[in-house]
Design a protein around this motif. Structure first.
Motif, mmCIF file in Angstrom:
data_model
loop_
_atom_site.group_PDB
_atom_site.id
_atom_site.type_symbol
_atom_site.label_atom_id
_atom_site.label_comp_id
_atom_site.label_asym_id
_atom_site.label_seq_id
_atom_site.Cartn_x
_atom_site.Cartn_y
_atom_site.Cartn_z
ATOM 1 N N VAL A 227 1.996 4.629 -11.322
ATOM 2 C CA VAL A 227 3.344 4.588 -10.732
ATOM 3 C C VAL A 227 3.307 5.324 -9.394
ATOM 4 C CG1 VAL A 227 5.779 5.153 -11.060
ATOM 5 C CG2 VAL A 227 4.337 4.658 -13.051
ATOM 6 N N GLY A 228 3.613 4.600 -8.316
ATOM 7 C CA GLY A 228 3.692 5.221 -6.989
ATOM 8 C C GLY A 228 5.128 5.596 -6.677
ATOM 9 N N GLU A 229 5.406 5.847 -5.403
ATOM 10 C CA GLU A 229 6.765 6.252 -5.036
ATOM 11 C C GLU A 229 7.637 5.034 -4.753
ATOM 12 O OE1 GLU A 229 7.999 7.546 -0.980
ATOM 13 O OE2 GLU A 229 8.094 9.508 -1.953
ATOM 14 N N GLN A 230 7.318 4.309 -3.708
ATOM 15 C CA GLN A 230 8.092 3.130 -3.290
ATOM 16 C C GLN A 230 7.195 2.308 -2.372
ATOM 17 O OE1 GLN A 230 11.260 3.937 -0.526
ATOM 18 N NE2 GLN A 230 9.990 5.190 0.779
ATOM 19 N N PRO A 231 7.499 1.017 -2.180
ATOM 20 C CA PRO A 231 6.668 0.226 -1.268
ATOM 21 C C PRO A 231 6.718 0.823 0.137
ATOM 22 C CG PRO A 231 8.431 -1.112 -2.262
ATOM 23 C CD PRO A 231 8.635 0.283 -2.723
ATOM 24 N N GLY A 232 5.620 0.727 0.852
ATOM 25 C CA GLY A 232 5.598 1.131 2.258
ATOM 26 C C GLY A 232 5.879 -0.097 3.122
ATOM 27 N N ASP A 233 5.693 0.084 4.422
ATOM 28 C CA ASP A 233 5.981 -0.987 5.377
ATOM 29 C C ASP A 233 5.236 -2.283 5.021
ATOM 30 O OD1 ASP A 233 7.050 -1.669 8.154
ATOM 31 O OD2 ASP A 233 4.916 -2.117 8.351
ATOM 32 N N GLN A 234 3.943 -2.166 4.729
ATOM 33 C CA GLN A 234 3.156 -3.383 4.475
ATOM 34 C C GLN A 234 3.459 -3.993 3.121
ATOM 35 O OE1 GLN A 234 -0.816 -3.561 5.750
ATOM 36 N NE2 GLN A 234 -0.579 -1.943 7.260
ATOM 37 N N GLU A 235 3.727 -3.130 2.138
ATOM 38 C CA GLU A 235 4.073 -3.625 0.801
ATOM 39 C C GLU A 235 5.402 -4.372 0.858
ATOM 40 O OE1 GLU A 235 3.002 -0.526 1.427
ATOM 41 O OE2 GLU A 235 1.126 -0.421 0.306
ATOM 42 N N ASP A 236 6.315 -3.865 1.686
ATOM 43 C CA ASP A 236 7.638 -4.482 1.837
ATOM 44 C C ASP A 236 7.490 -5.902 2.400
ATOM 45 O OD1 ASP A 236 10.729 -4.252 2.551
ATOM 46 O OD2 ASP A 236 9.701 -4.846 4.392
ATOM 47 N N ARG B 58 3.961 -6.835 -2.518
ATOM 48 C CA ARG B 58 3.021 -6.349 -3.536
ATOM 49 C C ARG B 58 2.790 -4.846 -3.365
ATOM 50 N NH1 ARG B 58 -2.347 -8.771 -3.015
ATOM 51 N NH2 ARG B 58 -2.603 -7.598 -4.939
ATOM 52 N N PRO B 59 2.615 -4.106 -4.485
ATOM 53 C CA PRO B 59 2.446 -2.655 -4.362
ATOM 54 C C PRO B 59 1.051 -2.265 -3.877
ATOM 55 C CG PRO B 59 2.281 -3.299 -6.667
ATOM 56 C CD PRO B 59 2.606 -4.554 -5.894
ATOM 57 N N PHE B 60 0.984 -1.164 -3.180
ATOM 58 C CA PHE B 60 -0.283 -0.552 -2.745
ATOM 59 C C PHE B 60 -1.263 -1.536 -2.095
ATOM 60 C CE2 PHE B 60 0.062 3.819 -3.634
ATOM 61 C CZ PHE B 60 0.941 3.962 -4.713
ATOM 62 N N VAL B 61 -0.801 -2.166 -1.028
ATOM 63 C CA VAL B 61 -1.716 -3.034 -0.268
ATOM 64 C C VAL B 61 -1.910 -2.510 1.156
ATOM 65 C CG1 VAL B 61 -1.249 -5.155 -1.577
ATOM 66 C CG2 VAL B 61 0.191 -4.579 0.388
ATOM 67 N N PRO C 161 -2.165 1.151 3.898
ATOM 68 C CA PRO C 161 -3.131 2.248 4.038
ATOM 69 C C PRO C 161 -3.255 3.100 2.765
ATOM 70 C CG PRO C 161 -1.639 2.165 5.926
ATOM 71 C CD PRO C 161 -1.146 1.136 4.962
ATOM 72 N N ALA C 162 -2.137 3.424 2.122
ATOM 73 C CA ALA C 162 -2.225 4.228 0.885
ATOM 74 C C ALA C 162 -2.963 3.427 -0.184
ATOM 75 C CB ALA C 162 -0.835 4.606 0.386
ATOM 76 N N GLY C 163 -2.743 2.123 -0.208
ATOM 77 C CA GLY C 163 -3.408 1.249 -1.171
ATOM 78 C C GLY C 163 -4.918 1.242 -0.967
ATOM 79 N N THR D 191 2.614 -0.054 -10.180
ATOM 80 C CA THR D 191 4.023 -0.242 -9.832
ATOM 81 C C THR D 191 4.531 0.970 -9.064
ATOM 82 O OG1 THR D 191 6.171 -0.937 -10.696
ATOM 83 C CG2 THR D 191 4.957 0.668 -12.024
ATOM 84 N N ASN D 192 5.840 1.001 -8.812
ATOM 85 C CA ASN D 192 6.453 2.102 -8.071
ATOM 86 C C ASN D 192 7.711 2.576 -8.785
ATOM 87 O OD1 ASN D 192 4.987 2.598 -5.497
ATOM 88 N ND2 ASN D 192 5.318 0.392 -5.252
ATOM 89 N N ALA D 193 8.083 3.846 -8.512
ATOM 90 C CA ALA D 193 9.322 4.392 -9.090
ATOM 91 C C ALA D 193 10.533 3.691 -8.484
ATOM 92 C CB ALA D 193 9.399 5.900 -8.821
ATOM 93 N N TYR E 183 -2.092 13.490 -7.153
ATOM 94 C CA TYR E 183 -1.603 13.350 -5.782
ATOM 95 C C TYR E 183 -1.211 11.918 -5.485
ATOM 96 C CZ TYR E 183 -4.346 17.647 -5.433
ATOM 97 O OH TYR E 183 -4.873 18.892 -5.644
ATOM 98 N N HIS E 184 -0.332 11.802 -4.499
ATOM 99 C CA HIS E 184 -0.059 10.474 -3.956
ATOM 100 C C HIS E 184 -1.107 10.197 -2.878
ATOM 101 C CE1 HIS E 184 1.809 7.181 -1.872
ATOM 102 N NE2 HIS E 184 2.605 7.038 -2.908
ATOM 103 N N PRO E 185 -1.665 8.971 -2.827
ATOM 104 C CA PRO E 185 -2.687 8.693 -1.809
ATOM 105 C C PRO E 185 -2.227 8.995 -0.384
ATOM 106 C CG PRO E 185 -2.446 6.827 -3.312
ATOM 107 C CD PRO E 185 -1.438 7.853 -3.738
HETATM 108 N N1 URA Z 1 3.148 4.098 -1.389
HETATM 109 C C1 URA Z 1 3.633 3.939 -2.640
HETATM 110 O O1 URA Z 1 4.059 4.887 -3.290
HETATM 111 N N2 URA Z 1 3.624 2.725 -3.167
HETATM 112 C C2 URA Z 1 3.175 1.665 -2.534
HETATM 113 O O2 URA Z 1 3.236 0.572 -3.095
HETATM 114 C C3 URA Z 1 2.657 1.839 -1.239
HETATM 115 C C4 URA Z 1 2.654 3.062 -0.677
#
Ligand code: URA
Length: 514
Positions: A357-366, A370-373, A375-377, A397-399, A479-481
């Motif tokens: 479980v991550g936090e929320q989609p970032g710019d690229q995920e949005d 798709r989640p974590f695709v 830089p953090a992905g 997934t994300n929170a 940690y979060h990536p």
């Molecule tokens: N950070 C997150 O927490 N989730 C993502 O999907 C991408 C970046």
């Protein structure tokens, strides 16, 4: 008959003081006439005067800045406390905090009867303490309707104020003209201060003007539309932005007109684009639909709408991940959908033993859906590989399912979701957990930990050990990536990354994957 004259239409402090004394004296509601002093801003106690646009603002007088706005945001159990302090034999009674909150909103409504209505409710509350919770009572229903209208009006103001550069000003100064449906200007000013802290700006409305010079907020009398500057390069910028966030698959002209009522269009540069966007929308929507792997069935769509539109709807859980996916796409449980391109549901193995479980989609995920695709992905994928865990055997997934951000120039800058947004979105995460039933849930960072654990859970103190979750699965925080990406010191970064890999390896082992 008692006549009360308030200093302004939204003089909540004045109303409160008058209501308190009237109540203590036992003056019945029908014996009070509420009026408003029209000359507020020509009096010596005027908070300040809006400087001519582009000129340096006058130095503030002590205690004047943002007076009207701050008096609106102060809250308290004034009536109970103050009547007790009076001690003059007046009967004491408390007023629920929810009444004060309601009254602060209602006073911003344009209806002339709002002041009398509030005093009538206050009067009745002494004998009917449960009145505030009675939605069927006509006074309460009217007050709640007013509060809703005020809140909608504040929302529109936040969404539709457009600043324009003031030509020929001594320094870079922006101004906007806006006509709110209710008197929400002062109460909404704080939002613009937070959003545009580093800009000099003035918002002119017929009721009041608010001006910010990067340090002080000043409030002055209402203005004429002629005072607002018109065309400039900002408009082109807004048009570009609006065209790029426009999501044709969401296009519903009727709803669009409701969201952005025509009365606001003339102040919105991007409104000029609407007819063209509507014309080309079908074509663009078709391209998006073609790119979508499959259309949810009618059954799934209906269920998704039920789950997604009503934040208080708790009955019935999504029957499958397809309902979650379709529900996230149309979710209105909080406001984050408004600025995001799309909701991003979790993805992965249907009954994965390990869920991230991550936090929320970032710019690229949005953009990708798709989640974590982004830089953090990439950091996440690299660490997973080093830990010997195959991502396609997990569920990621994300929170929070929509990208929360603010615009800085053309860049969309990540903003941490607040607790309300995390709570609203937990519905979807809980549904994913119930459907996937992972043996191990890894919380990547503080927001994920808050959502899964239901309380703030510091990462440093809790990482590296298995935590028991109420559904019998095991939880691990790490940690979060993105945190690893942001660490400035190379040694600290290498250390934290090694710990991250170690945590992922432990997660894989507990789940029987590594
Ligand atoms: N950070 C997150 O927490 N989730 C993502 O999907 C991408 C970046």
């Amino acid at each position: 008959m008692r006549v009360v004259r308030l200093a302004s239409e939204i003089d909540f402090a004045g109303w409160r003081t008058a209501a308190r004394s009237l109540r203590a004296e036992g003056v019945e509601p029908q014996a009070v006439v509420w009026t408003v002093e029209r000359e507020l801003f020509s009096l010596e106690n005027a908070p300040s005067v809006t400087p001519p646009i582009g000129a340096a603002p006058p130095p503030p007088q002590a205690g004047q800045e943002g007076e009207a706005a701050s008096s609106l945001v102060k809250r308290g159990r004034w009536l109970a406390a103050d009547t007790q302090r009076d001690g003059g034999g007046a009967p004491t009674f408390s007023v629920p905090a929810s009444f004060l909150e309601l009254a602060e909103q209602v006073i911003q409504h344009r209806s002339p009867d709002r002041l009398a209505l509030l005093y009538r409710i206050l009067w009745r509350l002494e004998r009917e303490p449960r009145l505030i919770d009675n939605p069927a009572d006509p006074d309460m229903a009217r007050a709640r309707d007013m509060a809703k209208a005020v809140s909608r009006s504040a929302h529109k103001m936040k969404a539709f104020v457009r600043f324009r550069l003031v030509e020929g000003a001594a320094s870079e100064t922006y101004a906007a003209w806006f006509e709110p449906a209710h008197r929400v200007t002062e109460a909404t000013a704080g939002f613009f201060v937070r959003r545009f802290t580093n800009m000099d700006w003035t918002i002119l409305t017929p009721d009041a003007c608010v001006a910010w010079d990067r340090e002080r907020l000043m409030v002055s009398e209402g203005a004429d539309p002629a005072d607002a500057p018109s065309e400039d390069a900002q408009e082109e910028l807004w048009r570009t932005y609006y065209a790029s966030i426009f999501n044709p698959a969401r296009l519903n002209p009727k709803q669009m007109r409701q969201e952005m009522p025509k009365r606001y269009w003339r102040n919105l540069p991007e409104a000029a684009l609407i007819p063209e966007l509507i014309e080309t929308a079908q074509e663009r929507a078709a391209a998006m639909v073609a790119a979508t792997p499959r259309q949810p069935s009618d059954r799934v769509l209906k269920a998704a709408l039920r789950h997604a539109r009503d934040a208080s709807y708790e009955g019935g859980i999504p029957a499958g991940l397809d309902e979650v996916e379709a529900g996230v796409a149309v979710c209105r449980r909080c406001d984050l959908w408004r600025d995001a391109t799309q909701g991003v549901p979790g993805e992965g193995m249907r009954h994965a033993p390990l869920m991230f479980v991550g936090e929320q989609p970032g710019d690229q995920e949005d953009l990708a859906g798709r989640p974590f695709v982004g830089p953090a992905g990439q950091v996440f994928d690299k660490a997973l590989a080093e830990a010997g865990v195959a991502r396609d055997r997990t569920f990621v997934t994300n929170a929070v399912k929509h990208f929360k951000h603010e615009l800085r120039g053309k860049r969309r800058i990540h903003k941490t979701p607040d607790r309300g947004e995390v709570t609203a979105c937990r519905w979807w995460l809980d549904a994913e957990r119930r459907l996937v039933k992972p043996r191990v849930v890894v919380m990547l960072g503080a927001t994920a930990a808050l959502s899964v654990m239901g309380k703030p859970t510091p990462i440093g103190a809790n990482r590296g050990k298995a935590l028991q979750l109420p559904d019998q699965s095991q939880g691990l925080v790490t940690y979060h990536p993105s945190f690893l990406l942001r660490l400035p010191d190379a040694d600290a970064k290498a250390r934290a990354y090694a710990e991250f890999v170690q945590d992922l390896r432990l997660a894989g082992e507990l789940a029987g994957l590594a």
